[in-house]
Write an enzyme that holds these catalytic residues in place. Structure first.
Site, PDB file in Angstrom:
ATOM      1  CG  ASP A 141      -2.028   1.056   1.104  1.00  0.00           C
ATOM      2  OD1 ASP A 141      -2.487   1.312  -0.022  1.00  0.00           O
ATOM      3  OD2 ASP A 141      -2.447   1.605   2.135  1.00  0.00           O
ATOM      4  CG  HIS A 187       7.126   5.197  -2.829  1.00  0.00           C
ATOM      5  ND1 HIS A 187       7.377   5.769  -4.061  1.00  0.00           N
ATOM      6  CD2 HIS A 187       5.800   4.910  -2.813  1.00  0.00           C
ATOM      7  CE1 HIS A 187       6.250   5.830  -4.749  1.00  0.00           C
ATOM      8  NE2 HIS A 187       5.281   5.312  -4.027  1.00  0.00           N
ATOM      9  NE  ARG A 188       4.100  -0.736  -6.034  1.00  0.00           N
ATOM     10  CZ  ARG A 188       4.397  -1.716  -6.836  1.00  0.00           C
ATOM     11  NH1 ARG A 188       5.287  -1.566  -7.784  1.00  0.00           N
ATOM     12  NH2 ARG A 188       3.798  -2.877  -6.704  1.00  0.00           N
TER      13      ARG A 188
END
Lengths: 207, 207
Positions: free
Chosen positions: A75, A191-192
């Site tokens: 998420d 970030h991913r």
């Protein structure tokens, strides 16, 4: 040999499966990665938790329970300093009905954040992209890792790559938005990418 | 005799002047209260600070500088727990261009908050109305007081009184929204009433 030889990634986005596959291969792991294509009855999990970690765990647990296999879910969202860390877990639905009615929810979310920051000077426009990635095993064992990309928000969107808030986000030390970077350049710092590479190390350590 | 015999309230809303006048009278003070009607050239101050206190001071300082008289100004808003305290100082412009385009900014702000909380269960729907009231004297002396009204947000608007987020806000210990209370009932408990009563005590203590 790794303790984990198959992973189900909790996504119906066909682009995300080869991405995780490549990251695991880069970490020297021989793991089969499946998306949810082969699981038409897999539950749709509402992201109702107040944290990225909570939502990632919710999804991964549901897919492990459904498939009996180790599952990975993530998420992500944007935390804006001046908005006390919001939109956060609401990033994809920040503009509510206005986004739905406009037919382009990504744009509506982005312009809403820009309007909310209209009076905010550059030195107060810090923000970060955050991704929580969860790994849940059929044994009940759970791991969550987080990736963060710090940056700041510009006032005029730039660039056509990426999605969501990418056209207004400039990473620290960069002059381009993440929408002006190639997918490879973005993955290297995003970030991913950071979260999934940390997750790959976790999978390797379990081996 | 009070040190302060005249106050300028930084507002163009004609209802707010008698309200402060009554609160000062209730505190036993004989102070003349003027609005900005008699000061057509008074500066319009943009509320660019990240806090209610900052904005209230900004406005009061500008009016004291313009009039040479003690000035009072306030800034208020709604802090929603699940939104990390937002909309906060952005309460009146939370929906950005969507509110402007819709022609009813109050409603647009309210439905946006409702949509952002669509997945938030009752036990996580806490919120508070906050008002900062500032008093600035021509000597440069400054005082700020704050009033807070805790409550929670319901999912369906109720009541026709008040304005802004009143139709979805139920104070702690109440069953009605602040839009279902009479103006007198609301003033007795409201963030603005509390802040202005505290300010009246401050004016008295300066006497």
């Amino acid at each position: 040999m790794s303790r984990i030889d198959t992973l189900v990634l909790a996504t119906r986005n066909p682009k995300k499966v080869p991405e995780l596959r490549a990251i695991l291969a880069d970490a020297g792991l021989d793991v089969e990665v499946r998306g949810l294509d082969g699981y038409p009855d897999a539950p749709e999990v509402a992201e109702t938790e107040p944290t990225f970690t909570g939502n990632a765990l919710l999804k991964a647990r549901a897919i492990t329970a459904h498939t009996g296999l180790p599952a990975v879910a993530d998420d992500s969202g944007l935390r804006v300093d001046e908005l006390n860390g919001m939109p956060g877990v609401l990033s994809a639905r920040w503009s509510g009905r206005f986004g739905t009615e406009s037919g382009d929810r990504d744009s509506a979310n982005l312009v809403l954040v820009l309007d909310q920051l209209a009076d905010t000077p550059p030195q107060r426009r810090g923000a970060e992209f955050v991704c929580a990635a969860a790994l849940v095993l059929p044994t009940g064992e759970e791991h969550v890792v987080e990736g963060v990309l710090r940056g700041s928000l510009i006032a005029e969107p730039r660039g056509a790559n990426g999605f969501g808030y990418d056209p207004i986000f400039v990473p620290e030390g960069e002059t381009r938005t993440t929408a002006e970077m190639t997918p490879e350049e973005k993955n290297a710092v995003s970030h991913r990418g950071t979260a999934f590479r940390a997750l790959a190390r976790k999978v390797r350590d379990l081996g």
